[in-house]
Design a protein around this motif. Sequence first.
Motif, PDB file in Angstrom:
ATOM      1  N   LEU A 190      22.475  15.216 -48.323  1.00  0.00           N
ATOM      2  CA  LEU A 190      22.315  14.400 -49.528  1.00  0.00           C
ATOM      3  C   LEU A 190      21.985  15.280 -50.731  1.00  0.00           C
ATOM      4  O   LEU A 190      22.552  15.110 -51.813  1.00  0.00           O
ATOM      5  CB  LEU A 190      21.217  13.357 -49.314  1.00  0.00           C
ATOM      6  N   GLY A 191      21.087  16.236 -50.574  1.00  0.00           N
ATOM      7  CA  GLY A 191      20.720  17.134 -51.660  1.00  0.00           C
ATOM      8  C   GLY A 191      21.903  17.945 -52.162  1.00  0.00           C
ATOM      9  O   GLY A 191      22.081  18.133 -53.376  1.00  0.00           O
ATOM     10  N   GLU A 192      22.730  18.407 -51.231  1.00  0.00           N
ATOM     11  CA  GLU A 192      23.926  19.165 -51.621  1.00  0.00           C
ATOM     12  C   GLU A 192      24.902  18.276 -52.387  1.00  0.00           C
ATOM     13  O   GLU A 192      25.481  18.699 -53.388  1.00  0.00           O
ATOM     14  CB  GLU A 192      24.593  19.758 -50.387  1.00  0.00           C
ATOM     15  N   GLN A 193      25.078  17.041 -51.928  1.00  0.00           N
ATOM     16  CA  GLN A 193      25.984  16.117 -52.611  1.00  0.00           C
ATOM     17  C   GLN A 193      25.477  15.798 -54.021  1.00  0.00           C
ATOM     18  O   GLN A 193      26.249  15.791 -54.982  1.00  0.00           O
ATOM     19  CB  GLN A 193      26.137  14.826 -51.802  1.00  0.00           C
ATOM     20  N   LEU A 194      24.190  15.559 -54.149  1.00  0.00           N
ATOM     21  CA  LEU A 194      23.613  15.271 -55.464  1.00  0.00           C
ATOM     22  C   LEU A 194      23.721  16.471 -56.400  1.00  0.00           C
ATOM     23  O   LEU A 194      24.040  16.311 -57.581  1.00  0.00           O
ATOM     24  CB  LEU A 194      22.151  14.850 -55.322  1.00  0.00           C
ATOM     25  N   THR A 195      23.474  17.663 -55.875  1.00  0.00           N
ATOM     26  CA  THR A 195      23.567  18.866 -56.708  1.00  0.00           C
ATOM     27  C   THR A 195      24.992  19.068 -57.197  1.00  0.00           C
ATOM     28  O   THR A 195      25.217  19.403 -58.371  1.00  0.00           O
ATOM     29  CB  THR A 195      23.068  20.096 -55.940  1.00  0.00           C
ATOM     30  N   ARG A 196      25.967  18.863 -56.320  1.00  0.00           N
ATOM     31  CA  ARG A 196      27.374  18.972 -56.742  1.00  0.00           C
ATOM     32  C   ARG A 196      27.703  17.942 -57.824  1.00  0.00           C
ATOM     33  O   ARG A 196      28.383  18.255 -58.803  1.00  0.00           O
ATOM     34  CB  ARG A 196      28.305  18.808 -55.549  1.00  0.00           C
ATOM     35  N   ALA A 197      27.216  16.729 -57.667  1.00  0.00           N
ATOM     36  CA  ALA A 197      27.476  15.675 -58.655  1.00  0.00           C
ATOM     37  C   ALA A 197      26.820  16.014 -59.988  1.00  0.00           C
ATOM     38  O   ALA A 197      27.421  15.830 -61.054  1.00  0.00           O
ATOM     39  CB  ALA A 197      26.966  14.327 -58.133  1.00  0.00           C
ATOM     40  N   ILE A 198      25.613  16.531 -59.963  1.00  0.00           N
ATOM     41  CA  ILE A 198      24.932  16.920 -61.200  1.00  0.00           C
ATOM     42  C   ILE A 198      25.688  18.053 -61.881  1.00  0.00           C
ATOM     43  O   ILE A 198      25.907  18.018 -63.100  1.00  0.00           O
ATOM     44  CB  ILE A 198      23.465  17.304 -60.915  1.00  0.00           C
ATOM     45  N   CYS A 199      26.095  19.053 -61.098  1.00  0.00           N
ATOM     46  CA  CYS A 199      26.868  20.167 -61.666  1.00  0.00           C
ATOM     47  C   CYS A 199      28.159  19.649 -62.301  1.00  0.00           C
ATOM     48  O   CYS A 199      28.519  20.062 -63.415  1.00  0.00           O
ATOM     49  CB  CYS A 199      27.185  21.205 -60.602  1.00  0.00           C
ATOM     50  N   ALA A 200      28.842  18.748 -61.631  1.00  0.00           N
ATOM     51  CA  ALA A 200      30.087  18.188 -62.176  1.00  0.00           C
ATOM     52  C   ALA A 200      29.790  17.417 -63.458  1.00  0.00           C
ATOM     53  O   ALA A 200      30.516  17.531 -64.451  1.00  0.00           O
ATOM     54  CB  ALA A 200      30.768  17.292 -61.149  1.00  0.00           C
ATOM     55  N   GLY A 201      28.708  16.648 -63.465  1.00  0.00           N
ATOM     56  CA  GLY A 201      28.335  15.881 -64.641  1.00  0.00           C
ATOM     57  C   GLY A 201      27.977  16.754 -65.831  1.00  0.00           C
ATOM     58  O   GLY A 201      28.126  16.352 -66.982  1.00  0.00           O
ATOM     59  N   LEU A 202      27.516  17.963 -65.551  1.00  0.00           N
ATOM     60  CA  LEU A 202      27.177  18.908 -66.619  1.00  0.00           C
ATOM     61  C   LEU A 202      28.364  19.784 -67.004  1.00  0.00           C
ATOM     62  O   LEU A 202      28.219  20.724 -67.777  1.00  0.00           O
ATOM     63  CB  LEU A 202      26.008  19.796 -66.173  1.00  0.00           C
ATOM     64  N   GLY A 203      29.523  19.467 -66.423  1.00  0.00           N
ATOM     65  CA  GLY A 203      30.709  20.266 -66.710  1.00  0.00           C
ATOM     66  C   GLY A 203      30.696  21.612 -66.014  1.00  0.00           C
ATOM     67  O   GLY A 203      31.370  22.546 -66.441  1.00  0.00           O
ATOM     68  N   ARG A 204      29.934  21.707 -64.934  1.00  0.00           N
ATOM     69  CA  ARG A 204      29.813  22.966 -64.196  1.00  0.00           C
ATOM     70  C   ARG A 204      30.291  22.813 -62.758  1.00  0.00           C
ATOM     71  O   ARG A 204      29.736  23.420 -61.851  1.00  0.00           O
ATOM     72  CB  ARG A 204      28.354  23.441 -64.195  1.00  0.00           C
ATOM     73  N   ALA A 205      31.308  21.988 -62.567  1.00  0.00           N
ATOM     74  CA  ALA A 205      31.846  21.801 -61.216  1.00  0.00           C
ATOM     75  C   ALA A 205      32.171  23.151 -60.614  1.00  0.00           C
ATOM     76  O   ALA A 205      32.710  24.030 -61.278  1.00  0.00           O
ATOM     77  CB  ALA A 205      33.100  20.931 -61.260  1.00  0.00           C
ATOM     78  N   GLY A 206      31.808  23.348 -59.391  1.00  0.00           N
ATOM     79  CA  GLY A 206      32.042  24.628 -58.723  1.00  0.00           C
ATOM     80  C   GLY A 206      30.888  25.593 -58.885  1.00  0.00           C
ATOM     81  O   GLY A 206      30.846  26.630 -58.237  1.00  0.00           O
ATOM     82  N   ALA A 207      29.935  25.276 -59.744  1.00  0.00           N
ATOM     83  CA  ALA A 207      28.794  26.175 -59.948  1.00  0.00           C
ATOM     84  C   ALA A 207      27.810  26.101 -58.788  1.00  0.00           C
ATOM     85  O   ALA A 207      27.047  27.011 -58.569  1.00  0.00           O
ATOM     86  CB  ALA A 207      28.073  25.829 -61.262  1.00  0.00           C
ATOM     87  N   TYR A 208      27.825  24.997 -58.061  1.00  0.00           N
ATOM     88  CA  TYR A 208      26.910  24.850 -56.946  1.00  0.00           C
ATOM     89  C   TYR A 208      27.114  25.993 -55.968  1.00  0.00           C
ATOM     90  O   TYR A 208      28.221  26.354 -55.627  1.00  0.00           O
ATOM     91  CB  TYR A 208      27.122  23.522 -56.222  1.00  0.00           C
ATOM     92  N   GLY A 209      26.036  26.564 -55.513  1.00  0.00           N
ATOM     93  CA  GLY A 209      26.118  27.670 -54.564  1.00  0.00           C
ATOM     94  C   GLY A 209      25.923  28.997 -55.261  1.00  0.00           C
ATOM     95  O   GLY A 209      25.472  29.950 -54.656  1.00  0.00           O
ATOM     96  N   VAL A 210      26.257  29.059 -56.531  1.00  0.00           N
ATOM     97  CA  VAL A 210      26.040  30.285 -57.287  1.00  0.00           C
ATOM     98  C   VAL A 210      24.716  30.179 -58.017  1.00  0.00           C
ATOM     99  O   VAL A 210      23.821  30.980 -57.837  1.00  0.00           O
ATOM    100  CB  VAL A 210      27.197  30.542 -58.293  1.00  0.00           C
ATOM    101  N   GLU A 211      24.577  29.137 -58.812  1.00  0.00           N
ATOM    102  CA  GLU A 211      23.374  28.973 -59.614  1.00  0.00           C
ATOM    103  C   GLU A 211      22.252  28.235 -58.894  1.00  0.00           C
ATOM    104  O   GLU A 211      21.149  28.206 -59.368  1.00  0.00           O
ATOM    105  CB  GLU A 211      23.724  28.256 -60.913  1.00  0.00           C
ATOM    106  N   VAL A 212      22.567  27.649 -57.757  1.00  0.00           N
ATOM    107  CA  VAL A 212      21.561  26.877 -57.042  1.00  0.00           C
ATOM    108  C   VAL A 212      21.055  27.613 -55.811  1.00  0.00           C
ATOM    109  O   VAL A 212      20.143  27.186 -55.168  1.00  0.00           O
ATOM    110  CB  VAL A 212      22.113  25.481 -56.664  1.00  0.00           C
ATOM    111  N   GLY A 213      21.626  28.743 -55.469  1.00  0.00           N
ATOM    112  CA  GLY A 213      21.089  29.500 -54.363  1.00  0.00           C
ATOM    113  C   GLY A 213      22.047  29.839 -53.248  1.00  0.00           C
ATOM    114  O   GLY A 213      21.712  30.607 -52.372  1.00  0.00           O
ATOM    115  N   GLY A 214      23.209  29.254 -53.206  1.00  0.00           N
ATOM    116  CA  GLY A 214      24.200  29.593 -52.191  1.00  0.00           C
ATOM    117  C   GLY A 214      23.719  29.280 -50.788  1.00  0.00           C
ATOM    118  O   GLY A 214      22.946  28.367 -50.573  1.00  0.00           O
ATOM    119  N   ASP A 215      24.164  30.085 -49.854  1.00  0.00           N
ATOM    120  CA  ASP A 215      23.831  29.850 -48.448  1.00  0.00           C
ATOM    121  C   ASP A 215      22.404  30.256 -48.120  1.00  0.00           C
ATOM    122  O   ASP A 215      21.894  29.975 -47.076  1.00  0.00           O
ATOM    123  CB  ASP A 215      24.784  30.617 -47.542  1.00  0.00           C
ATOM    124  N   ASP A 216      21.784  30.980 -49.017  1.00  0.00           N
ATOM    125  CA  ASP A 216      20.401  31.414 -48.776  1.00  0.00           C
ATOM    126  C   ASP A 216      19.435  30.318 -49.108  1.00  0.00           C
ATOM    127  O   ASP A 216      18.309  30.366 -49.049  1.00  0.00           O
ATOM    128  CB  ASP A 216      20.096  32.667 -49.587  1.00  0.00           C
TER     129      ASP A 216
END
Length: 107
Positions: free
Chosen positions: A81-107
């Motif tokens: 759920l957290g990953e889905q919400l973060t992706r949606a927030i990134c998309a809403g901010l015009g940063r689709a695809g930013a998830y994983g880079v600016e949010v911490g990635g696999d770490d």
Amino acid sequence: RIANARSYCFRGYVRQGLENTAGVPDEREQIEFGREEPPVDPAAGAQHYERLRGPNQWPEERDVPGFREAISDFARRMTTLGEQLTRAICAGLGRAGAYGVEVGGDD
């Protein structure tokens, strides 16, 4: 048996009154859990914050049947759920695809 004082990554049982906020004991008790990970050897040059990573302490299955599986399932669902919400927030901010880079990635 699972007191968080026995865990270098602060996982486990915390008795009522042990935690405090602004010097005032909190009237709660809890079991602290985190993402289940292999132990980190602090002496191996790990960053200070990495000591928060490691294994959870679990009550014995015979003492609390189904507890570990229920908590593990809940954690998996909340991670998804957290990953889905973060992706949606990134998309809403015009940063689709930013998830994983600016949010911490696999770490």
